[in-house]
Design a protein around this motif. Structure first.
Motif, PDB file in Angstrom:
ATOM      1  N   THR A 130      17.464  51.795  18.114  1.00  8.74           N
ATOM      2  CA  THR A 130      16.777  50.778  17.314  1.00  8.74           C
ATOM      3  C   THR A 130      15.380  51.232  16.889  1.00  8.74           C
ATOM      4  O   THR A 130      14.849  50.718  15.930  1.00  8.74           O
ATOM      5  CB  THR A 130      16.631  49.446  18.080  1.00  8.74           C
ATOM      6  N   GLY A 131      14.785  52.191  17.625  1.00  7.10           N
ATOM      7  CA  GLY A 131      13.486  52.706  17.195  1.00  7.10           C
ATOM      8  C   GLY A 131      12.320  51.864  17.661  1.00  7.10           C
ATOM      9  O   GLY A 131      11.205  52.340  17.760  1.00  7.10           O
ATOM     10  N   ARG A 132      12.589  50.583  17.952  1.00  9.69           N
ATOM     11  CA  ARG A 132      11.514  49.711  18.397  1.00  9.69           C
ATOM     12  C   ARG A 132      10.959  50.206  19.736  1.00  9.69           C
ATOM     13  O   ARG A 132       9.762  50.196  19.972  1.00  9.69           O
ATOM     14  CB  ARG A 132      12.059  48.299  18.550  1.00  9.69           C
ATOM     15  N   VAL A 133      11.874  50.665  20.598  1.00 10.71           N
ATOM     16  CA  VAL A 133      11.473  51.145  21.919  1.00 10.71           C
ATOM     17  C   VAL A 133      10.568  52.360  21.788  1.00 10.71           C
ATOM     18  O   VAL A 133       9.578  52.498  22.486  1.00 10.71           O
ATOM     19  CB  VAL A 133      12.725  51.478  22.763  1.00 10.71           C
ATOM     20  N   ARG A 134      10.905  53.232  20.813  1.00  6.52           N
ATOM     21  CA  ARG A 134      10.118  54.454  20.658  1.00  6.52           C
ATOM     22  C   ARG A 134       8.683  54.129  20.249  1.00  6.52           C
ATOM     23  O   ARG A 134       7.736  54.739  20.729  1.00  6.52           O
ATOM     24  CB  ARG A 134      10.774  55.373  19.626  1.00  6.52           C
ATOM     25  N   LEU A 135       8.544  53.150  19.387  1.00  8.87           N
ATOM     26  CA  LEU A 135       7.200  52.729  18.966  1.00  8.87           C
ATOM     27  C   LEU A 135       6.419  52.195  20.168  1.00  8.87           C
ATOM     28  O   LEU A 135       5.259  52.541  20.388  1.00  8.87           O
ATOM     29  CB  LEU A 135       7.326  51.646  17.883  1.00  8.87           C
ATOM     30  N   LEU A 136       7.125  51.370  20.954  1.00  7.96           N
ATOM     31  CA  LEU A 136       6.492  50.771  22.133  1.00  7.96           C
ATOM     32  C   LEU A 136       6.044  51.861  23.119  1.00  7.96           C
ATOM     33  O   LEU A 136       4.971  51.775  23.717  1.00  7.96           O
ATOM     34  CB  LEU A 136       7.505  49.827  22.792  1.00  7.96           C
ATOM     35  N   LEU A 137       6.883  52.901  23.259  1.00  6.42           N
ATOM     36  CA  LEU A 137       6.544  54.004  24.169  1.00  6.42           C
ATOM     37  C   LEU A 137       5.269  54.712  23.709  1.00  6.42           C
ATOM     38  O   LEU A 137       4.408  55.046  24.528  1.00  6.42           O
ATOM     39  CB  LEU A 137       7.700  55.013  24.224  1.00  6.42           C
ATOM     40  N   ALA A 138       5.143  54.923  22.402  1.00  2.00           N
ATOM     41  CA  ALA A 138       3.964  55.601  21.868  1.00  2.00           C
ATOM     42  C   ALA A 138       2.717  54.767  22.133  1.00  2.00           C
ATOM     43  O   ALA A 138       1.684  55.282  22.597  1.00  2.00           O
ATOM     44  CB  ALA A 138       4.145  55.844  20.377  1.00  2.00           C
ATOM     45  N   VAL A 139       2.804  53.467  21.875  1.00  2.00           N
ATOM     46  CA  VAL A 139       1.668  52.570  22.098  1.00  2.00           C
ATOM     47  C   VAL A 139       1.272  52.576  23.573  1.00  2.00           C
ATOM     48  O   VAL A 139       0.096  52.615  23.937  1.00  2.00           O
ATOM     49  CB  VAL A 139       2.018  51.134  21.636  1.00  2.00           C
ATOM     50  N   TRP A 140       2.275  52.588  24.411  1.00  2.00           N
ATOM     51  CA  TRP A 140       2.091  52.568  25.869  1.00  2.00           C
ATOM     52  C   TRP A 140       1.293  53.784  26.345  1.00  2.00           C
ATOM     53  O   TRP A 140       0.300  53.655  27.057  1.00  2.00           O
ATOM     54  CB  TRP A 140       3.487  52.519  26.491  1.00  2.00           C
ATOM     55  N   VAL A 141       1.728  54.966  25.911  1.00  2.00           N
ATOM     56  CA  VAL A 141       1.063  56.201  26.346  1.00  2.00           C
ATOM     57  C   VAL A 141      -0.380  56.226  25.841  1.00  2.00           C
ATOM     58  O   VAL A 141      -1.318  56.507  26.597  1.00  2.00           O
ATOM     59  CB  VAL A 141       1.838  57.438  25.855  1.00  2.00           C
ATOM     60  N   LEU A 142      -0.558  55.895  24.573  1.00  2.00           N
ATOM     61  CA  LEU A 142      -1.908  55.908  24.007  1.00  2.00           C
ATOM     62  C   LEU A 142      -2.796  54.885  24.715  1.00  2.00           C
ATOM     63  O   LEU A 142      -3.944  55.177  25.039  1.00  2.00           O
ATOM     64  CB  LEU A 142      -1.853  55.604  22.506  1.00  2.00           C
ATOM     65  N   GLY A 143      -2.241  53.714  24.973  1.00  2.00           N
ATOM     66  CA  GLY A 143      -3.015  52.650  25.614  1.00  2.00           C
ATOM     67  C   GLY A 143      -3.471  53.037  27.010  1.00  2.00           C
ATOM     68  O   GLY A 143      -4.648  52.905  27.353  1.00  2.00           O
ATOM     69  N   LEU A 144      -2.532  53.578  27.808  1.00  2.00           N
ATOM     70  CA  LEU A 144      -2.894  53.944  29.180  1.00  2.00           C
ATOM     71  C   LEU A 144      -3.870  55.118  29.190  1.00  2.00           C
ATOM     72  O   LEU A 144      -4.786  55.172  30.020  1.00  2.00           O
ATOM     73  CB  LEU A 144      -1.635  54.289  29.984  1.00  2.00           C
ATOM     74  N   GLY A 145      -3.688  56.051  28.259  1.00  2.00           N
ATOM     75  CA  GLY A 145      -4.602  57.186  28.150  1.00  2.00           C
ATOM     76  C   GLY A 145      -6.009  56.712  27.839  1.00  2.00           C
ATOM     77  O   GLY A 145      -6.995  57.145  28.472  1.00  2.00           O
ATOM     78  N   ALA A 146      -6.109  55.785  26.883  1.00  2.00           N
ATOM     79  CA  ALA A 146      -7.416  55.258  26.491  1.00  2.00           C
ATOM     80  C   ALA A 146      -8.060  54.520  27.662  1.00  2.00           C
ATOM     81  O   ALA A 146      -9.252  54.684  27.938  1.00  2.00           O
ATOM     82  CB  ALA A 146      -7.252  54.322  25.298  1.00  2.00           C
ATOM     83  N   LEU A 147      -7.237  53.744  28.376  1.00  2.00           N
ATOM     84  CA  LEU A 147      -7.760  52.989  29.519  1.00  2.00           C
ATOM     85  C   LEU A 147      -8.343  53.924  30.576  1.00  2.00           C
ATOM     86  O   LEU A 147      -9.433  53.696  31.109  1.00  2.00           O
ATOM     87  CB  LEU A 147      -6.637  52.139  30.121  1.00  2.00           C
ATOM     88  N   THR A 148      -7.595  55.003  30.865  1.00  2.00           N
ATOM     89  CA  THR A 148      -8.049  55.961  31.876  1.00  2.00           C
ATOM     90  C   THR A 148      -9.381  56.593  31.451  1.00  2.00           C
ATOM     91  O   THR A 148     -10.302  56.738  32.267  1.00  2.00           O
ATOM     92  CB  THR A 148      -6.985  57.058  32.066  1.00  2.00           C
TER      93      THR A 148
END
Lengths: 302, 349
Positions: free
Chosen positions: B22-40
């Motif tokens: 569906t591709g929606r999951v892939r978008l969510l994964l990208a946001v997730w990695v970027l978000g956690l990286g930024a938080l760290t």
């Protein structure tokens, strides 16, 4: 496949009551009845999804309530509305259902290929399901239903959405499966369609069986059925009919409708018309035996 | 028909394929990695500027893991809360039920697919969390244990959300109820604990270890870790948190914080040059608080330098795991056919 005295209610609504019929192996049985007559409900019960309140069901010698997995091993079911996994390819869908029927891994790919060829979807094998047309999806649904080569096949409105070519293919396919010994039960509203593929017909109305007959019996039944006659000179035809004392109903562009008792009556009438020099172009039953029987049975119900 | 690993694997593989396409999951994964990286990065920059902070990796790791758990609790329900009723709505469940797949195979296959996707999220977060190993104070054991705890909690939430999707006919309802369940485990446990705590008020005798302030004043103490204690018995009219501590145990944040090994409470140490050096551990703070709730007599001092030996997390994790197992059992029952009753609004096919 047999249904004996089956009853099923949904709350206060009695969907199926005292339904009894059989669908023997090696033949195509048509399940005919108006909307809400319990066709889909009885199919759900045969498909081991719904438990009857009362009565006995048998599918390939097993009870769908007591031994559902024995039934599922031998049963193919194609519901009237079914979804598909839009993002998977046709091949992936079939291979998954082959796995779901515990087919060995090595055999799945070959079986999927075979089925895609059977329903003429080879060129769409690797296309996602959402690009398929309604008729193509219907054919994929049929392929999915027979992935495990079932002995018993339930099809709920299989012809809906199919183009004429696919309908012919469906008819040929069902005849082939029945010829190989499968018991096929088909429900449909398109009676002309059923007439060409069915050996037997079960009429249901209001949740119970109203009649169960072979198509041969229906055709030779001693009842009045409508025939349509078209002549070059309609007035002469009407005069002749009045003279013979034959009742005629309608008069439109497609001809005059008369009520006759089977093929013998038709032959007799045609001979008389020929003798009197009425220029008859065509004479044919208006609607098939199935349609006539259906209309007669629903007429009685009113 | 017996359930087999092959059957479960077939369903799981199929489900994962459907989900990833569906591709929606892939978008969510990208946001997730970027978000956690930024938080760290933000956490690291913050602790970097704090004078006297010792073991700078510890607060970064703690903050990151708490945030990761919070985000997981938001994402995981979306992965599982429509897995059964969504299939029913799309008309693909009944055709699956009439195959030779057993209800348990369908339930577990779908669960492992949802959980598996959740674990992909967690797996992508591991390298980010591992970066704190180089910031000081965080051991490999701590990383491994907390990641495992989050993995188990993800499975529990998946099972609960999937169970709701089996019980409720509408996908919007099951999503909402799944979020309410997460809410109940997180905020709900705190609220219920607070309410229950007030009902425990009564006169009782306590024997506890209290800081020996005379010793502090007279002695030569350079660290809060060295504060001496004495035993004191007194009668008090107070709440008894040790009677209702278990209400906090199922809270995912409590389990995560308390399960993390090598906990540090806030502690201050005087260096030989006269500077104060302190350690701050969010996970250790939460763990210390809940352990004090379970075992209040252990309270040592306002800074709580010593850790109670009565852990809360095994009870909480066991409870949540049982909740998950119960959810899977109910889901399996709901997938059995032929059915006697059809719930309102459900169309079999």
């Amino acid at each position: 496949m047999s249904v004996a005295g089956v009853r099923r209610t949904f709350g206060p609504v009695v969907a199926v009551d005292q339904m009894t019929f059989t669908a023997p192996p090696g033949s195509v049985t048509a399940l005919v009845g108006p909307n809400g007559s319990g066709k889909t409900t009885v199919m759900l019960m045969l498909a081991s999804l719904l438990r009857p309140d009362l009565g006995q069901l048998r599918v390939a010698g097993h009870d769908p309530v007591a031994a559902p997995s024995e039934v599922r091993r031998r049963l193919g079911w194609m519901p009237d509305t079914f979804g598909s996994y839009d993002n998977l390819t046709a091949r992936e869908v079939l291979e998954f259902f082959a796995a779901a029927h515990r087919m060995p891994r090595a055999a799945r790919a070959a079986r999927a290929r075979e089925l895609l060829a059977l329903v003429h979807l080879e060129e769409f094998a690797d296309a996602p399901v959402h690009v398929l047309s309604r008729g193509q999806k219907q054919r994929l649904g049929l392929a999915r239903a027979i992935v495990h080569s079932p002995d018993v096949l339930l099809l709920d409105e299989p012809a809906s959405g199919l183009d004429p070519r696919s309908r012919v293919d469906l008819r040929v396919l069902l005849r082939t499966l029945a010829g190989a010994g499968a018991a096929v039960l088909v429900s449909s509203h398109i009676l002309a369609e059923l007439e060409e593929m069915a050996d037997r017909a079960v009429f249901v109305a209001g949740g119970h069986t109203t009649a169960e007959q072979t198509l041969t019996e229906l055709r030779s039944a001693d009842v009045l059925v409508p025939w349509r006659i078209r002549a070059l000179d309609t007035d002469r035809l009407l005069t002749a009919l009045r003279h013979y004392g034959v009742d005629f109903d309608a008069r439109d562009a497609s001809g005059v409708q008369v009520m006759l008792r089977g093929d013998a009556d038709a032959a007799q009438l045609l001979t008389a018309l020929m003798r009197d020099g009425v220029p008859v172009a065509t004479i044919a039953p208006a609607g098939g035996a199935l349609e006539s029987a259906y209309l007669r049975l629903t007429e009685e119900r009113r | 028909m017996k359930s087999t690993a092959a059957g479960i694997a077939a369903v799981a593989k199929h489900e994962i394929r459907v989900r990833l396409r569906t591709g929606r999951v892939r978008l969510l994964l990208a946001v997730w990695v970027l978000g956690l990286g930024a938080l760290t990065t933000v956490l690291w920059r913050t602790v970097h500027d704090v004078n006297g902070l010792h073991q700078r990796g510890v607060p970064v790791f703690g903050g990151l893991m708490l945030m990761l758990l919070a985000l997981s609790l938001l994402i995981v329900p979306t992965l599982a809360a429509q897995s059964i009723n969504g299939d029913r709505e799309r008309g693909v469940l009944a055709v699956l039920q009439v195959t030779l797949l057993t209800p348990a195979e369908i339930a577990l296959g779908k669960l492992f697919a949802a959980w598996g996707v959740a674990l992909v999220f967690l797996g992508l977060a591991v390298p980010i969390a591992a970066s704190t190993l180089f910031m000081g104070g965080v051991g490999v054991g701590r990383l491994v244990i907390t990641v495992l705890v989050v993995a188990v909690l993800m499975g529990v939430i998946s099972a609960i959300a999937q169970c709701w999707s089996g019980l409720l006919s509408r996908t919007s309802t099951s999503s909402m109820v799944s979020y309410l369940s997460v809410f109940a485990l997180t905020i709900g446990t705190l609220v219920v604990f607070g309410l229950a705590l007030t009902s425990t008020r009564g006169t009782h005798t306590v024997t506890e270890q209290v800081p020996d302030y005379d010793a502090i004043v007279n002695g030569q103490i350079t660290s809060t870790d060295q504060i001496p204690t004495r035993t004191e018995t007194r009668t008090t009219d107070d709440v008894r948190p040790e009677k209702v501590w278990w209400l906090l145990a199922p809270n995912p944040f409590v389990i995560l914080a308390d399960a993390a090994p090598q906990k540090h409470k806030l502690s201050v140490n005087l260096q030989s040059n006269g500077d104060a050096e302190f350690t701050f551990d969010p996970l250790g703070g939460i763990a210390g608080a809940v352990r004090d709730v379970r075992d209040p007599n252990h309270t040592v001092d306002p800074l709580g330098a010593r850790q109670s030996q009565s852990p809360v997390w095994p009870w909480g994790l066991a409870f949540d795991a049982l909740l998950g197992l119960g959810a899977v059992t109910i889901t399996t029952r709901r997938l059995r056919a032929p059915v006697k009753r059809i719930p309102r609004g459900v169309r079999l096919a």
